[in-house]
Design a protein around this motif. Sequence first.
Motif, mmCIF file in Angstrom:
data_model
loop_
_atom_site.group_PDB
_atom_site.id
_atom_site.type_symbol
_atom_site.label_atom_id
_atom_site.label_comp_id
_atom_site.label_asym_id
_atom_site.label_seq_id
_atom_site.Cartn_x
_atom_site.Cartn_y
_atom_site.Cartn_z
ATOM 1 N N GLU A 7 78.969 47.679 91.619
ATOM 2 C CA GLU A 7 78.637 48.900 92.375
ATOM 3 C C GLU A 7 77.409 48.713 93.264
ATOM 4 O O GLU A 7 77.272 49.381 94.280
ATOM 5 N N LYS A 8 76.530 47.767 92.871
ATOM 6 C CA LYS A 8 75.292 47.620 93.664
ATOM 7 C C LYS A 8 75.608 47.222 95.115
ATOM 8 O O LYS A 8 74.888 47.603 96.026
ATOM 9 N N TRP A 9 76.698 46.457 95.326
ATOM 10 C CA TRP A 9 77.022 46.047 96.698
ATOM 11 C C TRP A 9 77.514 47.238 97.519
ATOM 12 O O TRP A 9 77.196 47.373 98.698
ATOM 13 N N VAL A 10 78.283 48.093 96.880
ATOM 14 C CA VAL A 10 78.779 49.278 97.599
ATOM 15 C C VAL A 10 77.606 50.217 97.893
ATOM 16 O O VAL A 10 77.497 50.775 98.991
ATOM 17 N N ALA A 11 76.692 50.332 96.905
ATOM 18 C CA ALA A 11 75.532 51.196 97.117
ATOM 19 C C ALA A 11 74.698 50.696 98.305
ATOM 20 O O ALA A 11 74.221 51.482 99.129
ATOM 21 N N LEU A 12 74.590 49.364 98.398
ATOM 22 C CA LEU A 12 73.821 48.751 99.492
ATOM 23 C C LEU A 12 74.483 49.048 100.849
ATOM 24 O O LEU A 12 73.834 49.457 101.808
ATOM 25 N N LEU A 13 75.810 48.837 100.894
ATOM 26 C CA LEU A 13 76.536 49.085 102.138
ATOM 27 C C LEU A 13 76.544 50.573 102.483
ATOM 28 O O LEU A 13 76.484 50.951 103.650
ATOM 29 N N GLU A 14 76.607 51.403 101.442
ATOM 30 C CA GLU A 14 76.588 52.853 101.674
ATOM 31 C C GLU A 14 75.274 53.241 102.333
ATOM 32 O O GLU A 14 75.242 54.000 103.307
ATOM 33 N N GLU A 15 74.174 52.682 101.811
ATOM 34 C CA GLU A 15 72.868 53.012 102.391
ATOM 35 C C GLU A 15 72.794 52.532 103.843
ATOM 36 O O GLU A 15 72.320 53.243 104.727
ATOM 37 N N PHE A 16 73.307 51.304 104.086
ATOM 38 C CA PHE A 16 73.262 50.717 105.432
ATOM 39 C C PHE A 16 74.129 51.498 106.419
ATOM 40 O O PHE A 16 73.703 51.830 107.526
ATOM 41 N N VAL A 17 75.353 51.815 106.018
ATOM 42 C CA VAL A 17 76.331 52.378 106.961
ATOM 43 C C VAL A 17 76.290 53.912 106.989
ATOM 44 O O VAL A 17 76.387 54.527 108.052
ATOM 45 N N VAL A 18 76.160 54.524 105.821
ATOM 46 C CA VAL A 18 76.310 55.989 105.732
ATOM 47 C C VAL A 18 74.952 56.683 105.702
ATOM 48 O O VAL A 18 74.848 57.859 106.053
ATOM 49 N N GLY A 19 73.911 55.955 105.287
ATOM 50 C CA GLY A 19 72.585 56.579 105.178
ATOM 51 C C GLY A 19 72.621 57.671 104.135
ATOM 52 O O GLY A 19 73.203 57.503 103.066
ATOM 53 N N SER A 20 72.040 58.827 104.475
ATOM 54 C CA SER A 20 71.919 59.882 103.460
ATOM 55 C C SER A 20 73.064 60.901 103.536
ATOM 56 O O SER A 20 73.097 61.844 102.761
ATOM 57 N N LEU A 21 73.991 60.713 104.476
ATOM 58 C CA LEU A 21 75.084 61.688 104.605
ATOM 59 C C LEU A 21 75.981 61.672 103.358
ATOM 60 O O LEU A 21 76.406 60.609 102.905
ATOM 61 N N ARG A 22 76.250 62.847 102.810
ATOM 62 C CA ARG A 22 77.197 62.980 101.699
ATOM 63 C C ARG A 22 78.111 64.159 102.019
ATOM 64 O O ARG A 22 77.692 65.101 102.688
ATOM 65 N N PRO A 23 79.352 64.125 101.517
ATOM 66 C CA PRO A 23 80.225 65.281 101.757
ATOM 67 C C PRO A 23 79.616 66.549 101.151
ATOM 68 O O PRO A 23 78.916 66.482 100.133
ATOM 69 N N ASP A 24 79.881 67.700 101.787
ATOM 70 C CA ASP A 24 79.458 68.980 101.193
ATOM 71 C C ASP A 24 80.338 69.298 99.990
ATOM 72 O O ASP A 24 79.910 69.984 99.071
ATOM 73 N N LEU A 25 81.574 68.831 100.056
ATOM 74 C CA LEU A 25 82.529 69.100 98.975
ATOM 75 C C LEU A 25 83.505 67.926 98.894
ATOM 76 O O LEU A 25 83.997 67.458 99.918
ATOM 77 N N THR A 26 83.757 67.469 97.674
ATOM 78 C CA THR A 26 84.783 66.448 97.464
ATOM 79 C C THR A 26 85.807 66.993 96.480
ATOM 80 O O THR A 26 85.469 67.365 95.358
ATOM 81 N N LEU A 27 87.045 67.089 96.966
ATOM 82 C CA LEU A 27 88.135 67.588 96.125
ATOM 83 C C LEU A 27 88.847 66.392 95.523
ATOM 84 O O LEU A 27 89.360 65.536 96.251
ATOM 85 N N LEU A 28 88.835 66.320 94.202
ATOM 86 C CA LEU A 28 89.519 65.213 93.530
ATOM 87 C C LEU A 28 90.820 65.735 92.932
ATOM 88 O O LEU A 28 90.807 66.574 92.029
ATOM 89 N N LEU A 29 91.936 65.255 93.475
ATOM 90 C CA LEU A 29 93.244 65.621 92.930
ATOM 91 C C LEU A 29 93.551 64.633 91.813
ATOM 92 O O LEU A 29 93.811 63.447 92.077
ATOM 93 N N ASP A 30 93.483 65.099 90.599
ATOM 94 C CA ASP A 30 93.600 64.189 89.457
ATOM 95 C C ASP A 30 95.027 64.196 88.902
ATOM 96 O O ASP A 30 95.601 65.254 88.658
ATOM 97 N N LEU A 31 95.567 62.985 88.733
ATOM 98 C CA LEU A 31 96.949 62.875 88.260
ATOM 99 C C LEU A 31 97.126 61.586 87.464
ATOM 100 O O LEU A 31 96.504 60.562 87.771
ATOM 101 N N ASP A 32 97.989 61.641 86.468
ATOM 102 C CA ASP A 32 98.379 60.456 85.701
ATOM 103 C C ASP A 32 99.004 59.434 86.674
ATOM 104 O O ASP A 32 99.951 59.767 87.390
ATOM 105 N N PRO A 33 98.480 58.195 86.706
ATOM 106 C CA PRO A 33 98.981 57.205 87.667
ATOM 107 C C PRO A 33 100.479 56.941 87.551
ATOM 108 O O PRO A 33 101.136 56.671 88.556
ATOM 109 N N ALA A 34 101.028 57.039 86.351
ATOM 110 C CA ALA A 34 102.467 56.781 86.225
ATOM 111 C C ALA A 34 103.240 57.801 87.061
ATOM 112 O O ALA A 34 104.192 57.451 87.777
#
Length: 206
Positions: free
Chosen positions: A115-142
């Motif tokens: 995760e540290k690599w994604v966190a690094l790239l997130e900081e580089f590319v996205v900066g401090s922007l975060r979604p106001d809302l994230t909708l997670l549609l949760d479902l059994d993968p099968a």
Amino acid sequence: MPSGKFITIEGIEGAGKSTAIKYIEAYLLSQGKKVLLTREPGGTPVAEEIRQLVLSPNTKEVIDSKAELLLMFAGRAQHLARLILPALSAGNWLVCDRFVDATYAYQCAGRGLAEKWVALLEEFVVGSLRPDLTLLLDLDPALGLARSRRRGPQDRFEKEKVAFFEKVRQSYLERAQREPNRFCVIDASQSLLTVQDDLRRILEKL
Ligand code: TMP
């Protein structure tokens, strides 16, 4: 500071993101909002070319996980600069089919990158922007995979085994638990009408 709202939709394949997004668009338009739909990977002509490359099941060689991660962020950098940031400052409600949470779920939990690599790239590319809302549609993968396989040819991710999507799902659920103010988890195994009721209630609050 951006004046529009930034909403992202996440979930495994077959969870019903596309149907949910159509409902969200119709609801926001009925409330008089300026709405823009977009997606990742993709969203601009160059980022869509990157999407083709990372989703194609027929690449000329195996795509290395690190290359896959960097391609996701290359597309995201382009998408942010050319579409997301201008659209938010113009006051749009931007509804994005997947964003950085997908990278943590697929490239870290799924592919096994730290995760540290994604966190690094997130900081580089996205900066401090975060979604106001994230909708997670949760479902059994099968269930999700059975749905998505009925839809036609599989992309490079859809060819993965159920175990891969179990890890992706767990990662999404853990992220939602860690950030309860940003995430809303919706049980995507419910009827379409119940899912839409849930979506409307969440959007009313926002
Ligand atoms: P979809 O948007 O049509 O569901 O497909 C996009 C695929 O790309 C999906 O399998 C998840 C994957 N993906 C990643 O692996 N990492 C990412 O950062 C994003 C945005 C998508």
